[in-house]
Design a protein around this motif. Structure first.
Motif, PDB file in Angstrom:
ATOM      1  N   VAL A  49       0.835  -1.196   0.000  1.00 42.97           N
ATOM      2  CA  VAL A  49       0.000   0.000   0.000  1.00 42.97           C
ATOM      3  C   VAL A  49       0.870   1.246   0.000  1.00 42.97           C
ATOM      4  O   VAL A  49       0.614   2.223  -0.718  1.00 42.97           O
ATOM      5  N   LEU A  50       1.936   1.206   0.796  1.00 40.54           N
ATOM      6  CA  LEU A  50       2.874   2.322   0.820  1.00 40.54           C
ATOM      7  C   LEU A  50       3.501   2.515  -0.540  1.00 40.54           C
ATOM      8  O   LEU A  50       3.596   3.624  -1.050  1.00 40.54           O
ATOM      9  N   CYS A  51       3.938   1.401  -1.157  1.00 40.27           N
ATOM     10  CA  CYS A  51       4.603   1.487  -2.461  1.00 40.27           C
ATOM     11  C   CYS A  51       3.697   2.119  -3.499  1.00 40.27           C
ATOM     12  O   CYS A  51       4.112   2.977  -4.270  1.00 40.27           O
ATOM     13  N   LEU A  52       2.428   1.663  -3.534  1.00 44.51           N
ATOM     14  CA  LEU A  52       1.518   2.132  -4.567  1.00 44.51           C
ATOM     15  C   LEU A  52       1.091   3.574  -4.354  1.00 44.51           C
ATOM     16  O   LEU A  52       0.646   4.234  -5.294  1.00 44.51           O
ATOM     17  N   SER A  53       1.241   4.076  -3.129  1.00 42.73           N
ATOM     18  CA  SER A  53       0.830   5.445  -2.846  1.00 42.73           C
ATOM     19  C   SER A  53       1.938   6.443  -3.100  1.00 42.73           C
ATOM     20  O   SER A  53       1.719   7.640  -3.059  1.00 42.73           O
ATOM     21  N   LEU A  54       3.155   5.954  -3.394  1.00 40.01           N
ATOM     22  CA  LEU A  54       4.271   6.865  -3.623  1.00 40.01           C
ATOM     23  C   LEU A  54       4.069   7.629  -4.922  1.00 40.01           C
ATOM     24  O   LEU A  54       3.631   7.068  -5.926  1.00 40.01           O
ATOM     25  N   PRO A  55       4.419   8.919  -4.969  1.00 38.65           N
ATOM     26  CA  PRO A  55       4.220   9.700  -6.188  1.00 38.65           C
ATOM     27  C   PRO A  55       5.194   9.284  -7.271  1.00 38.65           C
ATOM     28  O   PRO A  55       6.329   8.903  -6.996  1.00 38.65           O
ATOM     29  N   ARG A  56       4.725   9.363  -8.494  1.00 38.40           N
ATOM     30  CA  ARG A  56       5.597   9.129  -9.646  1.00 38.40           C
ATOM     31  C   ARG A  56       6.510  10.331  -9.835  1.00 38.40           C
ATOM     32  O   ARG A  56       6.075  11.482  -9.812  1.00 38.40           O
ATOM     33  N   LEU A  57       7.806  10.050 -10.041  1.00 39.35           N
ATOM     34  CA  LEU A  57       8.762  11.121 -10.268  1.00 39.35           C
ATOM     35  C   LEU A  57       8.950  11.320 -11.755  1.00 39.35           C
ATOM     36  O   LEU A  57       8.512  10.526 -12.577  1.00 39.35           O
TER      37      LEU A  57
ATOM     38  N   PRO B 175       9.596   4.846 -12.565  1.00 37.85           N
ATOM     39  CA  PRO B 175      10.032   4.135 -11.353  1.00 37.85           C
ATOM     40  C   PRO B 175       9.394   2.754 -11.253  1.00 37.85           C
ATOM     41  O   PRO B 175       8.220   2.574 -11.574  1.00 37.85           O
ATOM     42  N   THR B 176      10.173   1.776 -10.824  1.00 36.19           N
ATOM     43  CA  THR B 176       9.684   0.407 -10.686  1.00 36.19           C
ATOM     44  C   THR B 176      10.123  -0.148  -9.335  1.00 36.19           C
ATOM     45  O   THR B 176      11.053   0.363  -8.709  1.00 36.19           O
ATOM     46  N   TYR B 177       9.471  -1.215  -8.920  1.00 30.58           N
ATOM     47  CA  TYR B 177       9.744  -1.829  -7.627  1.00 30.58           C
ATOM     48  C   TYR B 177      10.648  -3.042  -7.813  1.00 30.58           C
ATOM     49  O   TYR B 177      10.449  -3.828  -8.733  1.00 30.58           O
ATOM     50  N   THR B 178      11.639  -3.171  -6.948  1.00 29.30           N
ATOM     51  CA  THR B 178      12.607  -4.248  -7.067  1.00 29.30           C
ATOM     52  C   THR B 178      12.761  -4.971  -5.741  1.00 29.30           C
ATOM     53  O   THR B 178      13.031  -4.348  -4.711  1.00 29.30           O
ATOM     54  N   GLU B 179      12.592  -6.297  -5.796  1.00 31.90           N
ATOM     55  CA  GLU B 179      12.816  -7.130  -4.623  1.00 31.90           C
ATOM     56  C   GLU B 179      14.228  -7.683  -4.696  1.00 31.90           C
ATOM     57  O   GLU B 179      14.604  -8.322  -5.673  1.00 31.90           O
ATOM     58  N   TRP B 180      15.035  -7.409  -3.673  1.00 32.78           N
ATOM     59  CA  TRP B 180      16.410  -7.901  -3.598  1.00 32.78           C
ATOM     60  C   TRP B 180      16.451  -9.045  -2.590  1.00 32.78           C
ATOM     61  O   TRP B 180      16.002  -8.883  -1.450  1.00 32.78           O
TER      62      TRP B 180
ATOM     63  N   ARG C 179      21.397 -23.169  -0.629  1.00 34.60           N
ATOM     64  CA  ARG C 179      21.568 -21.800  -0.142  1.00 34.60           C
ATOM     65  C   ARG C 179      20.486 -21.426   0.847  1.00 34.60           C
ATOM     66  O   ARG C 179      19.430 -22.051   0.932  1.00 34.60           O
ATOM     67  N   GLN C 180      20.751 -20.374   1.605  1.00 33.69           N
ATOM     68  CA  GLN C 180      19.790 -19.826   2.555  1.00 33.69           C
ATOM     69  C   GLN C 180      19.562 -18.367   2.212  1.00 33.69           C
ATOM     70  O   GLN C 180      20.518 -17.615   1.985  1.00 33.69           O
ATOM     71  N   ILE C 181      18.303 -17.957   2.142  1.00 35.23           N
ATOM     72  CA  ILE C 181      18.002 -16.535   1.954  1.00 35.23           C
ATOM     73  C   ILE C 181      18.176 -15.845   3.306  1.00 35.23           C
ATOM     74  O   ILE C 181      17.421 -16.108   4.240  1.00 35.23           O
ATOM     75  N   VAL C 182      19.194 -14.985   3.407  1.00 34.31           N
ATOM     76  CA  VAL C 182      19.512 -14.364   4.696  1.00 34.31           C
ATOM     77  C   VAL C 182      18.888 -12.983   4.861  1.00 34.31           C
ATOM     78  O   VAL C 182      18.821 -12.452   5.977  1.00 34.31           O
ATOM     79  N   ASP C 183      18.423 -12.398   3.755  1.00 34.53           N
ATOM     80  CA  ASP C 183      17.813 -11.070   3.857  1.00 34.53           C
ATOM     81  C   ASP C 183      16.993 -10.814   2.601  1.00 34.53           C
ATOM     82  O   ASP C 183      17.248 -11.405   1.545  1.00 34.53           O
ATOM     83  N   ARG C 184      16.009  -9.952   2.737  1.00 28.64           N
ATOM     84  CA  ARG C 184      15.185  -9.555   1.597  1.00 28.64           C
ATOM     85  C   ARG C 184      14.817  -8.094   1.773  1.00 28.64           C
ATOM     86  O   ARG C 184      14.440  -7.662   2.865  1.00 28.64           O
ATOM     87  N   LYS C 185      14.901  -7.326   0.682  1.00 36.94           N
ATOM     88  CA  LYS C 185      14.562  -5.909   0.740  1.00 36.94           C
ATOM     89  C   LYS C 185      13.650  -5.556  -0.428  1.00 36.94           C
ATOM     90  O   LYS C 185      13.714  -6.180  -1.493  1.00 36.94           O
ATOM     91  N   LEU C 186      12.825  -4.535  -0.216  1.00 29.54           N
ATOM     92  CA  LEU C 186      11.978  -4.010  -1.272  1.00 29.54           C
ATOM     93  C   LEU C 186      12.394  -2.572  -1.544  1.00 29.54           C
ATOM     94  O   LEU C 186      12.381  -1.738  -0.638  1.00 29.54           O
ATOM     95  N   ASN C 187      12.787  -2.305  -2.786  1.00 33.36           N
ATOM     96  CA  ASN C 187      13.294  -0.989  -3.165  1.00 33.36           C
ATOM     97  C   ASN C 187      12.460  -0.372  -4.276  1.00 33.36           C
ATOM     98  O   ASN C 187      11.778  -1.078  -5.028  1.00 33.36           O
ATOM     99  N   LEU C 188      12.548   0.942  -4.390  1.00 31.14           N
ATOM    100  CA  LEU C 188      11.929   1.674  -5.485  1.00 31.14           C
ATOM    101  C   LEU C 188      13.054   2.237  -6.355  1.00 31.14           C
ATOM    102  O   LEU C 188      13.825   3.089  -5.911  1.00 31.14           O
ATOM    103  N   LEU C 189      13.179   1.726  -7.575  1.00 27.64           N
ATOM    104  CA  LEU C 189      14.208   2.192  -8.504  1.00 27.64           C
ATOM    105  C   LEU C 189      13.707   3.463  -9.171  1.00 27.64           C
ATOM    106  O   LEU C 189      12.745   3.445  -9.931  1.00 27.64           O
TER     107      LEU C 189
END
Length: 274
Positions: free
Chosen positions: A18-26, A39-44, A139-149
């Motif tokens: 919800v936060l991601c979708l409410s962010l303004p387009r630059l 801008p696009t959303y990227t899961e790392w 392998r083990q997933i040790v961390d996950r992040k959501l970014n806005l490119l």
């Protein structure tokens, strides 16, 4: 129908869509190919490979690439990329590899929950299905992040220097404004052959008072170019070509006043969807 464990973990970020979708387009960023960019959303995802499982892990990712390629062709994702962490590295580091998966919006990210095991194995032969089933053994997933490119200049080079930034509270908009102003400077740097790509983004989740909240990635064709760029002042040269009347020293001071550098790492691009 069974949902694969690899996919299930994505639920943790959905609260923040919800936060991601409410962010303004630059404003749209320029690129070397002159393609408008939104801008696009990227899961790392950050992976620690099990001891002695390096080659097996790469086979796993090669198999998953086929799945991600199908997802891209079906419009479920924009792109998927696998990186190897070059510096720092070693047995004491928290992760060895990272993948980035780019989405148009939270709609596509939420759709990941519908990626069942039946969908995953579609189009795979028996050997590849067995490899996918053994993912968690490598392998083990040790961390996950959501970014806005937010900004980028493509294409990407083989090696990328990723810098994590911590922008002062309340100064995010100003930082983004400055980075947007620098976009044509990095376009020029690409034309000069000094770098191969540039990107800038905002970390959406997780956030912490001491952690980074923005990042930059500068791509180069080889490590020699990366090392030379540390001393040849290529950014200043490109800046003066693009903005001959602007005060370069004043602009760089503005950056220093807004943020601090948290980490600097070197990644190597191993594979990606086409």
């Amino acid at each position: 129908m069974k949902t694969y464990k690899y996919v299930n973990q994505t639920w943790q970020v959905l609260f923040f869509i919800v936060l991601c979708l409410s962010l303004p387009r630059l404003g749209r960023a320029q690129s070397t190919a002159a393609v408008p960019y939104e801008p696009t959303y990227t899961e790392w995802e950050y992976m620690k490979v099990m001891p002695g499982k390096g080659s097996d892990y790469l086979k796993v990712e090669q198999t998953w690439k086929k799945i991600h390629q199908r997802r891209k062709e079906e419009g479920k994702i924009i792109n998927w990329t696998l990186y190897r962490r070059v510096y720092p590295s070693g047995s004491n580091t928290t992760y060895d590899y990272a993948t980035t998966t780019t989405f148009k919006s939270g709609v596509e990210l939420e759709g990941t929950l519908d990626m069942t095991w039946e969908y995953i194995k579609k189009g795979l032969n028996n050997e590849e299905i067995a490899i996918a089933e053994g993912t968690e053994k490598t392998r083990q997933i040790v961390d996950r992040k959501l970014n806005l490119l937010l900004e980028r200049v493509e294409p990407q080079g083989r090696f990328v220097k990723f810098t994590t930034l911590n922008v002062k509270p309340g100064q995010g908009a100003e930082q983004e404004k400055l980075e947007r102003m620098m976009n044509p400077v990095f376009v020029e740097a690409c034309k000069m052959g000094k770098i191969a790509s540039w990107r800038f983004g905002r970390q959406l989740f997780p956030l912490s008072a001491n952690g980074g909240n923005y990042y930059r990635g500068i791509g180069v064709k080889n490590l020699d170019d990366l090392l030379k760029n540390e001393t040849n002042k290529y950014i200043e040269a490109a800046f003066r070509k693009v903005y001959p009347t602007k005060d370069y020293a004043a602009v760089t001071k503005s950056f220093r006043d807004l943020m601090t550098v948290v980490t600097v790492e070197i990644w190597e691009k191993i594979d990606s969807t086409q």
